[in-house]
Design an enzyme around this catalytic site. Structure first.
Site, PDB file in Angstrom:
ATOM      1  N   TYR A 160     -72.215  -4.869 -37.101  1.00 50.25           N
ATOM      2  CA  TYR A 160     -72.673  -5.742 -37.859  1.00 50.25           C
ATOM      3  C   TYR A 160     -73.835  -5.171 -38.907  1.00 50.25           C
ATOM      4  O   TYR A 160     -73.881  -5.054 -40.313  1.00 50.25           O
ATOM      5  CB  TYR A 160     -73.360  -7.132 -37.487  1.00 50.25           C
ATOM      6  CG  TYR A 160     -73.604  -8.322 -38.513  1.00 50.25           C
ATOM      7  CD1 TYR A 160     -72.514  -8.848 -38.779  1.00 50.25           C
ATOM      8  CD2 TYR A 160     -74.723  -8.680 -39.014  1.00 50.25           C
ATOM      9  CE1 TYR A 160     -72.559 -10.052 -39.625  1.00 50.25           C
ATOM     10  CE2 TYR A 160     -75.008  -9.445 -39.841  1.00 50.25           C
ATOM     11  CZ  TYR A 160     -73.830 -10.257 -40.178  1.00 50.25           C
ATOM     12  OH  TYR A 160     -74.147 -11.593 -41.003  1.00 50.25           O
TER      13      TYR A 160
ATOM     14  N   LYS B 185     -72.820  -4.274 -42.830  1.00 52.13           N
ATOM     15  CA  LYS B 185     -73.735  -5.129 -43.991  1.00 52.13           C
ATOM     16  C   LYS B 185     -74.609  -4.146 -44.928  1.00 52.13           C
ATOM     17  O   LYS B 185     -74.521  -4.360 -45.933  1.00 52.13           O
ATOM     18  CB  LYS B 185     -74.656  -6.034 -43.196  1.00 52.13           C
ATOM     19  CG  LYS B 185     -73.714  -7.429 -42.563  1.00 52.13           C
ATOM     20  CD  LYS B 185     -72.956  -7.816 -43.579  1.00 52.13           C
ATOM     21  CE  LYS B 185     -72.081  -9.262 -43.235  1.00 52.13           C
ATOM     22  NZ  LYS B 185     -71.378  -9.800 -44.153  1.00 52.13           N
TER      23      LYS B 185
END
Length: 272
Positions: free
Chosen positions: A156, A160
């Site tokens: 993640y 991101k």
């Protein structure tokens, strides 16, 4: 960008932030195509919105990690799309045990879905801007993890960061040629993703969610939508639903080693 009367697409719109953004756009008079891979949830959300907003609501169950999926989503709009909100995201893969499949899914959804959409839209927006008939706005819903980091989940955090990097590249390359770009970077939001992390048996997943909820208050999806709309209408690149993220990011830039030491202390406090 003027949101009123826009032709918009929102991905990951079956619930959470995507559904909230769709609602706010509809309230401003935009035509909105809701897209999501989860067909049943999508149709339930779209049906509920259609009861309020009628023919302004459109929907298409697609996989936005494929070029065909993005094309199908754009074709569901009643007219050319001038506002695209790349909101679909996944939070999977924790610690160094994250599998190749979890890394691949994270890259595909959190990054390549944005790339696919930009490749489909930006050339047309540039042409429209050049002949004076318009342009477009690309919104990347990333995360505060893009500006800071995400404890627990390397997939993640990394993807991101990449989503923010792609949005910055788009803005630097096309922002003065008729393509507005906005990147939305919230911390904790009261969504299904947050609930899943809170109840996970995986120690790294649980750590990640505790980090998010301890660092700041978990806000409502509509708060994220409002922050996004404010940035889009005012022409700002960053939308920070949690304003304190700006201070955190500035401290990181000022003293990266000190910030990392602070993150290590924070991690230890959560582990204890």
């Amino acid at each position: 960008m003027k949101v009123e009367g826009a032709s918009a697409v929102v991905t990951g719109a079956a619930g959470g932030i995507g559904a909230a953004i769709a609602r706010r756009l509809l309230e401003r008079g935009a035509d909105v195509v809701l897209g999501d891979l989860e067909g049943d949830r999508l149709h339930g959300t779209a049906d509920a919105l259609a009861e309020e907003f009628g023919d302004l609501v459109h929907r298409r169950s697609v996989d936005v990690t494929s070029e065909l999926g993005v094309s199908a989503l754009l074709e569901a709009a009643p007219r050319p799309v001038d506002l695209y909100v790349a909101n679909a995201g996944v939070f999977r893969g924790f610690g160094l045990d994250a599998t190749p499949q979890e890394w691949a899914a994270s890259w595909d959804v959190n990054v390549m879905a944005h790339v696919n959409a930009a490749q489909a839209l930006v050339p047309g927006w540039l042409e429209a801007a050049a002949d004076g008939s318009g342009g477009g706005c690309f919104v990347s819903v990333a995360s505060a993890a893009a500006l800071l980091t995400q404890l627990g989940s390397p997939t993640y955090s990394t993807t991101k960061h990449a989503a923010l990097g792609f949005a910055e590249w788009l803005a630097a390359t096309y922002g003065d040629r008729g393509v507005q770009v906005c990147c939305v970077c919230p911390m904790g939001v009261q969504t299904q993703m947050l609930d899943t992390g809170r109840t996970s048996d995986d120690a790294d997943a649980s750590l990640g969610m505790r980090a998010v909820t301890t660092a700041g208050a978990a806000i409502e999806p509509l708060d994220v939508a409002d922050a996004m709309l404010a940035s889009v209408t005012e022409g700002r690149f960053l939308a920070l639903p949690h304003p304190e993220v700006a201070t955190m990011h500035a401290r990181k830039a000022e003293d990266h080693d000190g910030w990392l030491a602070g993150m290590q202390r924070f991690r230890r406090s959560l582990e204890g």
